[in-house]
Design a protein around this motif. Structure first.
Motif, PDB file in Angstrom:
ATOM      1  N   ALA A 235      37.391  38.068  38.135  1.00 18.69           N
ATOM      2  CA  ALA A 235      37.810  36.735  37.712  1.00 18.69           C
ATOM      3  C   ALA A 235      39.253  36.449  38.120  1.00 18.69           C
ATOM      4  O   ALA A 235      39.621  35.303  38.378  1.00 18.69           O
ATOM      5  N   ALA A 236      40.070  37.526  38.190  1.00 22.22           N
ATOM      6  CA  ALA A 236      41.473  37.371  38.591  1.00 22.22           C
ATOM      7  C   ALA A 236      41.659  37.516  40.099  1.00 22.22           C
ATOM      8  O   ALA A 236      42.801  37.576  40.572  1.00 22.22           O
TER       9      ALA A 236
ATOM     10  N   LYS B 109      36.647  41.279  34.633  1.00 19.90           N
ATOM     11  CA  LYS B 109      37.937  40.612  34.457  1.00 19.90           C
ATOM     12  C   LYS B 109      38.756  40.657  35.746  1.00 19.90           C
ATOM     13  O   LYS B 109      39.424  39.682  36.111  1.00 19.90           O
TER      14      LYS B 109
ATOM     15  N   ASN C 219      42.672  34.009  33.255  1.00 12.86           N
ATOM     16  CA  ASN C 219      42.328  35.111  34.162  1.00 12.86           C
ATOM     17  C   ASN C 219      43.541  35.828  34.723  1.00 12.86           C
ATOM     18  O   ASN C 219      43.447  36.996  35.115  1.00 12.86           O
ATOM     19  N   HIS C 220      44.701  35.151  34.792  1.00 15.00           N
ATOM     20  CA  HIS C 220      45.866  35.732  35.462  1.00 15.00           C
ATOM     21  C   HIS C 220      47.056  35.981  34.542  1.00 15.00           C
ATOM     22  O   HIS C 220      47.862  36.877  34.819  1.00 15.00           O
TER      23      HIS C 220
ATOM     24  N   ASN D  28      44.069  42.639  34.346  1.00 14.34           N
ATOM     25  CA  ASN D  28      44.703  41.672  35.255  1.00 14.34           C
ATOM     26  C   ASN D  28      46.224  41.708  35.138  1.00 14.34           C
ATOM     27  O   ASN D  28      46.905  40.774  35.584  1.00 14.34           O
TER      28      ASN D  28
ATOM     29  N   ARG E 162      41.364  28.064  32.967  1.00 16.36           N
ATOM     30  CA  ARG E 162      40.626  29.279  33.355  1.00 16.36           C
ATOM     31  C   ARG E 162      41.503  30.187  34.201  1.00 16.36           C
ATOM     32  O   ARG E 162      41.492  31.412  34.052  1.00 16.36           O
ATOM     33  N   TYR E 163      42.304  29.594  35.087  1.00 12.25           N
ATOM     34  CA  TYR E 163      43.230  30.378  35.909  1.00 12.25           C
ATOM     35  C   TYR E 163      44.245  31.110  35.021  1.00 12.25           C
ATOM     36  O   TYR E 163      44.528  32.297  35.231  1.00 12.25           O
TER      37      TYR E 163
END
Length: 282
Positions: A144-145, A141, A114-115, A194, A110-111
């Protein structure tokens, strides 16, 4: 065009995604027991079979193939929408050094999404919340980041909508009110929010009118030129790949059957299937 002495930004080795248990007939090297990508002995389907690829900094890699060739499954595996059966994925990033990203925890995946990743789906419904405003989709978004400053997120959202040619007076509108081409442009803005080093685009022009397709292709080329983002572009349409990709992989029955510089593949295709694709453009 990247310099080939550079290290790949993203590297995939022997990615396999199978549906079914596999057996002695289809699990051997080269999978000799398969009919296309199907094992008649155990019923296993190999959506992707031993796929390897590199993506270099700042390049666009095209993946082309007919429906059912495995290209969209490959994209879903890279973006962690599906788990792989086997294979390795590495990214040249200090935070992720030495890790097979297919094996990390769901929180770690997930990281990365998101990044490090941006994703533009063929169907905007998969990438957008249709009942949120356009700028709220972008903010989602960003949050999330790790974004928390409302003013900065608003400013960044407006800038991105301007980049993708969405009129700012419509930024509070919901994407369900937009045309297909506008929805794709909002998706692209969201994917870029992001500042990802890697962008995935899955059949982003399918179903759009020709003039809208041209506008979306021009936008992708402008983003790659201005931001230097590495991209993987999936399409069944070699004409789209020809306009976008530096290098191209051709997939058939879950395998990569040909790869090389896009111009090289267009001018001198080796595999009979690639020849058929190229001649269909003439």
């Amino acid at each position: 065009m990247q310099r080939f002495e550079e290290r790949p930004l993203l590297k995939v080795e022997n990615l396999t995604k199978q549906y079914g248990p596999g057996c002695g007939e289809c699990s051997q090297p080269g999978r000799p027991g398969l009919i296309k990508n199907y094992c008649p002995s155990c019923g296993t389907v190999y959506a992707c079979s031993d796929v390897s690829l590199d993506v270099y900094p700042g390049e666009i890699l095209g993946i082309v193939g007919e429906s059912g060739s495995g290209k969209s499954t490959l994209m879903q595996c890279l973006y962690f929408d599906q788990d792989v059966t086997s294979g390795t994925l590495t990214i040249d990033d200090p935070e992720l050094a030495g890790e097979n990203l297919f094996d990390v925890s769901s929180q770690r995946k997930r990281y990365i999404r998101n990044h490090k990743y941006g994703m533009v789906y063929q169907n905007p419904v998969k990438g957008l919340r249709m009942d949120f405003s356009s700028i709220s989709n972008i903010a989602e978004k960003q949050i999330a980041a790790g974004g928390r400053h409302v003013g900065q997120m608003q400013s960044a959202g407006e800038r991105l909508l301007d980049v993708v040619s969405i009129p700012l007076f419509r930024m509070k509108e919901e994407p369900r009110n937009f045309s297909g081409g506008m929805q794709q442009r909002v998706q692209i803005a969201k994917a870029l929010s992001n500042d990802p080093p890697i962008l995935f685009l899955d059949e982003v022009t399918t179903g759009l009118d020709l003039s809208v397709q041209a506008a979306v292709i021009d936008l992708i080329k402008q983003i790659q030129r201005d931001l230097g983002i590495s991209m993987i572009v999936v399409s069944h349409d070699l004409a789209v790949i020809r306009m976008l990709a530096d290098r191209t992989l051709v997939m058939l029955n879950g395998r990569v059957i040909e790869s090389g510089l896009t111009d090289q593949i267009l001018e001198d295709p080796n595999h009979a299937y690639t020849q058929q694709l190229v001649y269909s453009l003439l």
